[in-house]
Every structure is written in structure tokens, then in C-alpha cells.
Design a protein around this motif. Structure first.
Motif, PDB file in Angstrom:
ATOM      1  N   CYS A   1      57.161 115.503  28.874  1.00  0.00           N
ATOM      2  CA  CYS A   1      57.767 115.729  30.201  1.00  0.00           C
ATOM      3  C   CYS A   1      58.915 114.739  30.403  1.00  0.00           C
ATOM      4  O   CYS A   1      59.987 115.083  30.913  1.00  0.00           O
TER       5      CYS A   1
ATOM      6  N   HIS B   1      62.589 114.504  32.085  1.00  0.00           N
ATOM      7  CA  HIS B   1      62.468 113.833  33.393  1.00  0.00           C
ATOM      8  C   HIS B   1      62.275 112.345  33.127  1.00  0.00           C
ATOM      9  O   HIS B   1      61.156 111.835  33.132  1.00  0.00           O
TER      10      HIS B   1
ATOM     11  N   ARG C   1      68.810 125.209  32.521  1.00  0.00           N
ATOM     12  CA  ARG C   1      69.166 124.583  33.797  1.00  0.00           C
ATOM     13  C   ARG C   1      69.096 123.069  33.669  1.00  0.00           C
ATOM     14  O   ARG C   1      68.462 122.546  32.754  1.00  0.00           O
ATOM     15  N   ASN C   2      69.717 122.401  34.627  1.00  0.00           N
ATOM     16  CA  ASN C   2      69.667 120.939  34.688  1.00  0.00           C
ATOM     17  C   ASN C   2      68.270 120.512  35.150  1.00  0.00           C
ATOM     18  O   ASN C   2      67.723 121.070  36.095  1.00  0.00           O
ATOM     19  N   ALA C   3      67.701 119.541  34.464  1.00  0.00           N
ATOM     20  CA  ALA C   3      66.370 119.058  34.856  1.00  0.00           C
ATOM     21  C   ALA C   3      66.487 118.250  36.146  1.00  0.00           C
ATOM     22  O   ALA C   3      67.180 117.236  36.189  1.00  0.00           O
TER      23      ALA C   3
ATOM     24  N   LEU D   1      62.357 114.118  39.855  1.00  0.00           N
ATOM     25  CA  LEU D   1      61.003 114.277  40.397  1.00  0.00           C
ATOM     26  C   LEU D   1      60.748 113.268  41.523  1.00  0.00           C
ATOM     27  O   LEU D   1      59.612 113.101  41.974  1.00  0.00           O
TER      28      LEU D   1
ATOM     29  N   HIS E   1      57.418 118.439  48.077  1.00  0.00           N
ATOM     30  CA  HIS E   1      58.029 119.779  48.077  1.00  0.00           C
ATOM     31  C   HIS E   1      56.972 120.865  48.337  1.00  0.00           C
ATOM     32  O   HIS E   1      55.859 120.784  47.814  1.00  0.00           O
TER      33      HIS E   1
ATOM     34  N   THR F   1      60.683 124.706  41.365  1.00  0.00           N
ATOM     35  CA  THR F   1      61.814 125.331  40.652  1.00  0.00           C
ATOM     36  C   THR F   1      62.861 125.788  41.664  1.00  0.00           C
ATOM     37  O   THR F   1      62.601 125.870  42.870  1.00  0.00           O
ATOM     38  N   ARG F   2      64.020 126.079  41.138  1.00  0.00           N
ATOM     39  CA  ARG F   2      65.146 126.371  42.031  1.00  0.00           C
ATOM     40  C   ARG F   2      65.012 127.696  42.752  1.00  0.00           C
ATOM     41  O   ARG F   2      65.628 127.911  43.772  1.00  0.00           O
ATOM     42  N   GLU F   3      64.176 128.614  42.216  1.00  0.00           N
ATOM     43  CA  GLU F   3      63.958 129.842  42.988  1.00  0.00           C
ATOM     44  C   GLU F   3      62.700 129.740  43.837  1.00  0.00           C
ATOM     45  O   GLU F   3      62.357 130.664  44.551  1.00  0.00           O
TER      46      GLU F   3
ATOM     47  N   GLN G   1      52.911 124.052  38.259  1.00  0.00           N
ATOM     48  CA  GLN G   1      54.215 123.766  37.650  1.00  0.00           C
ATOM     49  C   GLN G   1      54.050 123.243  36.214  1.00  0.00           C
ATOM     50  O   GLN G   1      54.902 123.466  35.359  1.00  0.00           O
TER      51      GLN G   1
ATOM     52  N   ASN H   1      61.766 127.514  25.221  1.00  0.00           N
ATOM     53  CA  ASN H   1      62.711 126.428  24.923  1.00  0.00           C
ATOM     54  C   ASN H   1      62.321 125.098  25.581  1.00  0.00           C
ATOM     55  O   ASN H   1      63.157 124.224  25.751  1.00  0.00           O
ATOM     56  N   GLU H   2      61.047 124.962  25.976  1.00  0.00           N
ATOM     57  CA  GLU H   2      60.570 123.666  26.446  1.00  0.00           C
ATOM     58  C   GLU H   2      59.421 123.224  25.527  1.00  0.00           C
ATOM     59  O   GLU H   2      59.680 122.805  24.407  1.00  0.00           O
ATOM     60  N   PHE H   3      58.156 123.343  25.935  1.00  0.00           N
ATOM     61  CA  PHE H   3      57.059 122.921  25.045  1.00  0.00           C
ATOM     62  C   PHE H   3      56.628 124.014  24.067  1.00  0.00           C
ATOM     63  O   PHE H   3      56.214 123.730  22.959  1.00  0.00           O
TER      64      PHE H   3
ATOM     65  N   ILE I   1      48.394 115.422  35.624  1.00  0.00           N
ATOM     66  CA  ILE I   1      49.857 115.288  35.586  1.00  0.00           C
ATOM     67  C   ILE I   1      50.424 115.431  36.997  1.00  0.00           C
ATOM     68  O   ILE I   1      51.291 114.663  37.420  1.00  0.00           O
TER      69      ILE I   1
HETATM   70  C1  HEC Z   1      62.943 120.676  27.926  1.00  0.00           C
HETATM   71  C2  HEC Z   1      63.103 120.020  29.212  1.00  0.00           C
HETATM   72  C3  HEC Z   1      61.930 119.923  30.144  1.00  0.00           C
HETATM   73  C4  HEC Z   1      60.641 119.516  29.879  1.00  0.00           C
HETATM   74  C5  HEC Z   1      60.051 119.151  28.528  1.00  0.00           C
HETATM   75  C6  HEC Z   1      59.953 119.507  31.146  1.00  0.00           C
HETATM   76  N1  HEC Z   1      60.786 119.892  32.155  1.00  0.00           N
HETATM   77 FE1  HEC Z   1      60.333 119.969  34.107  1.00  0.00          FE
HETATM   78  N2  HEC Z   1      62.068 120.927  34.459  1.00  0.00           N
HETATM   79  C7  HEC Z   1      63.071 121.136  33.544  1.00  0.00           C
HETATM   80  C8  HEC Z   1      64.093 121.980  34.127  1.00  0.00           C
HETATM   81  C9  HEC Z   1      65.369 122.457  33.438  1.00  0.00           C
HETATM   82  C10 HEC Z   1      63.661 122.285  35.430  1.00  0.00           C
HETATM   83  C11 HEC Z   1      64.350 123.155  36.464  1.00  0.00           C
HETATM   84  C12 HEC Z   1      63.712 124.510  36.421  1.00  0.00           C
HETATM   85  C13 HEC Z   1      64.232 125.457  37.448  1.00  0.00           C
HETATM   86  O1  HEC Z   1      64.878 125.052  38.411  1.00  0.00           O
HETATM   87  O2  HEC Z   1      63.967 126.647  37.286  1.00  0.00           O
HETATM   88  C14 HEC Z   1      62.386 121.601  35.608  1.00  0.00           C
HETATM   89  C15 HEC Z   1      61.637 121.617  36.797  1.00  0.00           C
HETATM   90  C16 HEC Z   1      60.511 120.868  37.002  1.00  0.00           C
HETATM   91  C17 HEC Z   1      59.838 120.730  38.264  1.00  0.00           C
HETATM   92  C18 HEC Z   1      60.257 121.383  39.583  1.00  0.00           C
HETATM   93  C19 HEC Z   1      61.241 120.505  40.301  1.00  0.00           C
HETATM   94  C20 HEC Z   1      61.690 121.089  41.613  1.00  0.00           C
HETATM   95  O3  HEC Z   1      62.523 120.426  42.270  1.00  0.00           O
HETATM   96  O4  HEC Z   1      61.253 122.166  42.012  1.00  0.00           O
HETATM   97  C21 HEC Z   1      58.774 119.893  38.070  1.00  0.00           C
HETATM   98  C22 HEC Z   1      57.779 119.444  39.104  1.00  0.00           C
HETATM   99  C23 HEC Z   1      58.767 119.564  36.667  1.00  0.00           C
HETATM  100  N3  HEC Z   1      59.833 120.159  36.052  1.00  0.00           N
HETATM  101  C24 HEC Z   1      57.794 118.789  36.051  1.00  0.00           C
HETATM  102  C25 HEC Z   1      57.642 118.740  34.670  1.00  0.00           C
HETATM  103  C26 HEC Z   1      56.440 118.260  34.005  1.00  0.00           C
HETATM  104  C27 HEC Z   1      55.220 117.708  34.688  1.00  0.00           C
HETATM  105  C28 HEC Z   1      56.663 118.398  32.670  1.00  0.00           C
HETATM  106  C29 HEC Z   1      55.681 118.134  31.543  1.00  0.00           C
HETATM  107  C30 HEC Z   1      54.415 118.836  31.652  1.00  0.00           C
HETATM  108  C31 HEC Z   1      58.015 118.938  32.506  1.00  0.00           C
HETATM  109  N4  HEC Z   1      58.553 119.148  33.744  1.00  0.00           N
HETATM  110  C32 HEC Z   1      58.613 119.165  31.286  1.00  0.00           C
HETATM  111  C33 HEC Z   1      63.107 120.637  32.254  1.00  0.00           C
HETATM  112  C34 HEC Z   1      61.996 120.181  31.580  1.00  0.00           C
END
Ligand code: HEC
Ligand code: HEC
Length: 340
Positions: free
Chosen positions: A76, A80, A103-105, A108, A114, A118-120, A129, A138-140, A178
Motif C-alpha cells: 500500500c 501511499h 489515476r493519481n494516488a 490518505l 470520508h 475513490t473519486r467516483e 476499499q 495493475n495494482e496488487f 488495514i
Molecule cells: C499501485 C498503486 C496503489 C496501491 C498499491 C494502493 N493504492 Fe490506494 N489508491 C491508488 C489510486 C490510484 C487511488 C485512486 C483511485 C480512484 O480514485 O479511483 C487509490 C485510492 C485509495 C483510497 C481511496 C482514497 C479516497 O480519497 O477516496 C484508499 C483509502 C486507498 N487507496 C488505500 C489503499 C490501501 C489500504 C492499499 C493497500 C491495501 C492501497 N491503497 C494500495 C493507488 C494505489
């Protein structure tokens, strides 16, 4: 106490630039600030996932674990990162096998407040989440049950899980812990917080206060979308970034044409360290963001009526930026509890 005279004087200096009469009263009285709660709100925990330190520790361990990704390459925290306010410093972030993100990460910071994610806005809880990156190609790209299986023989994780939830690690423990760690990512000690919630009227300097007044003014309308203690109404808005968007925004969830290119309004907390900006990370600096809003944005059918050309002077742009920089919480940024 900062003497009222300072504020009145700044207002006088600004009066040629459109500082309206009602701004000469204390800034708290301006409409946006008035809507802030008198105190910084407490975090609420769901009944099935009550706070405990053991749960936070397990969640933190898993947040930083690359075992959750199919090729053991990302956690994560890869997207982040604590040093970027739990966001990313690149427009998009690669996932497993270096597959490009879309998208841009987002940060947190204060994510536990919140109402949806996600953005939608399609994900209702922080627990759920956790499933999103798990299943994203393309993530895990690793089924959460397979992730749990990987920890089967890990005695450290198993004992942490026993301590936290009284049972071996399963998918619920993984999701809940988490989410628990994420709820501890509370930022409430920026200069702005000291000013607005802790009664320290010296916490903001003159130019920062001038920026605050611009932010909470009907002239810029920033607070209409970035309102409240978390600097977001959590509404879905279009801020005129493009005439034609590659990303459909909330329409992806609802299918409604009126939701096209609307995104959940992002928080502005720790905005200094979460560059680049916007859903696609297309704006690199706060100066670019301010220039974007100054222009009134590009025309788009969903663009909010609150956006219009602002004609900010160079000094006003600097003031607005100075205010945004007061949202950096150095205590949060340096908190060893959040770091690996
Ligand atoms: C490969 C990159 C990547 C990894 C790995 C990743 N994230 Fe994210 N995360 C993102 C992106 C890009 C978004 C935006 C998604 C969207 O807006 O649709 C996001 C969105 C989120 C959000 C929502 C934020 C919001 O403002 O609504 C949370 C919470 C979050 N991630 C937690 C996690 C957690 C917990 C993990 C591990 C279990 C994780 N992410 C792993 C890229 C990543
Ligand atoms: C109509 C609602 C609206 C108004 C008014 C508005 N914003 Fe935004 N703002 C948004 C939305 C929506 C986004 C995210 C857009 C995206 O992801 O493409 C955003 C993004 C941002 C970002 C980037 C955040 C990030 O993490 O990427 C900053 C900084 C920002 N706005 C500051 C301001 C300032 C300063 C003003 C006033 C001059 C302002 N906004 C006025 C809706 C608004």
C-alpha cells in the motif's frame, strides 16, 4: 491575541483589490469558517472494528507488506507513501510487474472521516476499499484469500492477529486491521488547525490570513467545494480541467451523463507534499493549480458555476498559496507511528 487592527489594516491594504466590508470583522465570522465545528471532530470507529493498539499495529504491518501483491513488489505504501502525505509524488504509480496505473494516488490524510472512497465514491467503507488494490490487475492483482494464505506460516503475523482480533489472520482481519491503521492517520495540528481550533490567533501570518480570506470568499468560492474541517464537502464536482476528459469520473459508477468528469472533491490537507495534483496528476505545482483556478477553467458541460475567471493579482496568488501551505501538519508528517 493578534490585535483586530492587524486584520483591519490588511483589509485596508487589500480594499482596492476587492476586500469587501464584511471581511473587516474577525475571519471566523466569514461564512465558510463559521461552518467549521468549534472543535476538531473525533474519529468514529465502526462497532465491528473498535479501536485497539494491537489492531493498529497489525494494520500498519500489512500496510507496509509487499506480500499483498502477486509479484511481491508493491505494498500500500508504494503508492501511499508517508513522506508524500500518504500520496504519491508521480502522476500515476506502477503496480505489480510495473503495470502502469491510471489515476493519481490520493493522500490518505484524515481518510477515516470520508463517507465513501475513490473519486467516483463507489466504495462505502475503508474496510472494503482494501479489496480494490487487491483485485486491480495493475495494482496488487492478488486475490485476498491468496494473500491470507501467504501468511499462514508466518508466526509473527499470526500472533499479532490473535492479539488484535482473537483469531488467526483471515480476510476480515486483513481488511479490518488495514482500515484501522488508516483511521489513525489523523492530521489536526497544522498552523491552520492551531488558528481555527486551538485558539492561537498568532498561528497565521498576515499574508496567510489574507489568503484565508480569499479562500473563504465569494470571489474565489474555494470553500464552496473545499469546505469543512477536512477541506472537502465530499461532493462530486467538475473543476474545468479539460474540455474532453479521458476519465469519465463518477459516470463510471452511475452511468449518468450529468456525472461525467465529476470527481470527489479532494481534501487540501498536507497539499504542499502531495504533488502532483488532480485525478490524473496533470498539474505539478500549487502555482499551476492556482493559475488554473484563476483562469476559470476550460468549458465543460459539467463545470461548476462556482468557477469563473478570478483576475487574481500576483500578490493575491502568493497569499492563496501561503494559506494552502498552512495546511501542512509537520507533526503528522514526522510522526514515527505512521512510518515503517
Ligand atoms: C499501485 C498503486 C496503489 C496501491 C498499491 C494502493 N493504492 Fe490506494 N489508491 C491508488 C489510486 C490510484 C487511488 C485512486 C483511485 C480512484 O480514485 O479511483 C487509490 C485510492 C485509495 C483510497 C481511496 C482514497 C479516497 O480519497 O477516496 C484508499 C483509502 C486507498 N487507496 C488505500 C489503499 C490501501 C489500504 C492499499 C493497500 C491495501 C492501497 N491503497 C494500495 C493507488 C494505489
Ligand atoms: C466546484 C468545486 C470546486 C471549487 C470551487 C474549487 N475546487 Fe479545487 N478541486 C475540486 C475538484 C473536483 C478537484 C479534483 C479534480 C480532479 O481530480 O481532477 C479539485 C482539486 C483541487 C486541488 C488539487 C488537490 C489534489 O490533491 O489533487 C487543489 C490544490 C485545489 N482544488 C484548490 C482549490 C482552490 C485554491 C480553489 C479556489 C481558488 C478551489 N480549489 C476551488 C473542486 C473545486
Amino acid at each position: 491575541m493578534r490585535p483586530h487592527g492587524v486584520i483591519a489594516l490588511t483589509c485596508l491594504a487589500l480594499s482596492l483589490l476587492g476586500c469587501s466590508k464584511d471581511v473587516s470583522i474577525e475571519p471566523e465570522m466569514t461564512i465558510g469558517l463559521k461552518n467549521l465545528p468549534g472543535h476538531f471532530p473525533e474519529m468514529e470507529f465502526p462497532v465491528e472494528n473498535e479501536y485497539s493498539e494491537a489492531r493498529v499495529q497489525l494494520g500498519k504491518f500489512l500496510f507496509y507488506s509487499k506480500m499483498l501483491s502477486s509479484d511481491y513488489s508493491v505494498s500500500c505504501a508504494s503508492c501511499h507513501a508517508a513522506e508524500h502525505g500518504f500520496g504519491a509524488n508521480t502522476a500515476t504509480s506502477p503496480g505489480v510487474f510495473n503495470r502502469p496505473g491510471v489515476r493519481n494516488a490520493p493522500t490518505l490524510t484524515n481518510i477515516g472521516y470520508h463517507p465513501y472512497f475513490t473519486r467516483e465514491g463507489g466504495v462505502p467503507t475503508l474496510e472494503m476499499q482494501v479489496l480494490v488494490p487487491a483485485q486491480e490487475h495493475n495494482e496488487f492483482d492478488l486475490n485476498i484469500l491468496d494473500a491470507v494464505e501467504r501468511f499462514k506460516a508466518d508466526s509473527l503475523v499470526q500472533s499479532m492477529s490473535q492479539k488484535a482480533y482473537g483469531k488467526p489472520l483471515d480476510y476480515k482481519v486483513l481488511m479490518r486491521s488495514i482500515a484501522m491503521f488508516e483511521r489513525t492517520l489523523v492530521s489536526k495540528n497544522s498552523a491552520f488547525d492551531r488558528y481555527a481550533f486551538q485558539g492561537d490567533k498568532q498561528a497565521l501570518k498576515t499574508d496567510e490570513l489574507a489568503g484565508l480570506r480569499l479562500f473563504y470568499s465569494a470571489r474565489t468560492n474555494c470553500f464552496k467545494c473545499h469546505g469543512g474541517f477536512n477541506f472537502t464537502t465530499y461532493g462530486f464536482e467538475n473543476n474545468g480541467l479539460y474540455e474532453v476528459y479521458a476519465d469519465e469520473g463518477r459516470k463510471r459508477l452511475t452511468g449518468l451523463p450529468e456525472d461525467e468528469a465529476r470527481y470527489k472533491v479532494p481534501t487540501l490537507r498536507n497539499i504542499e507534499v502531495t504533488a502532483p495534483y488532480m485525478h490524473d496528476g496533470s498539474l505539478s505545482t500549487l502555482d499551476e493549480v492556482i493559475d488554473h483556478y484563476d483562469s476559470g477553467g476550460r468549458s465543460h458541460p459539467q463545470k461548476s458555476e462556482w468557477l469563473k475567471p478570478l483576475h487574481l493579482t500576483p500578490m493575491e496568488k502568493d497569499q492563496l498559496k501561503a494559506f494552502l501551505l498552512t495546511l501542512t501538519d509537520h507533526e503528522f508528517m514526522n510522526n514515527p507511528k505512521f512510518r515503517n
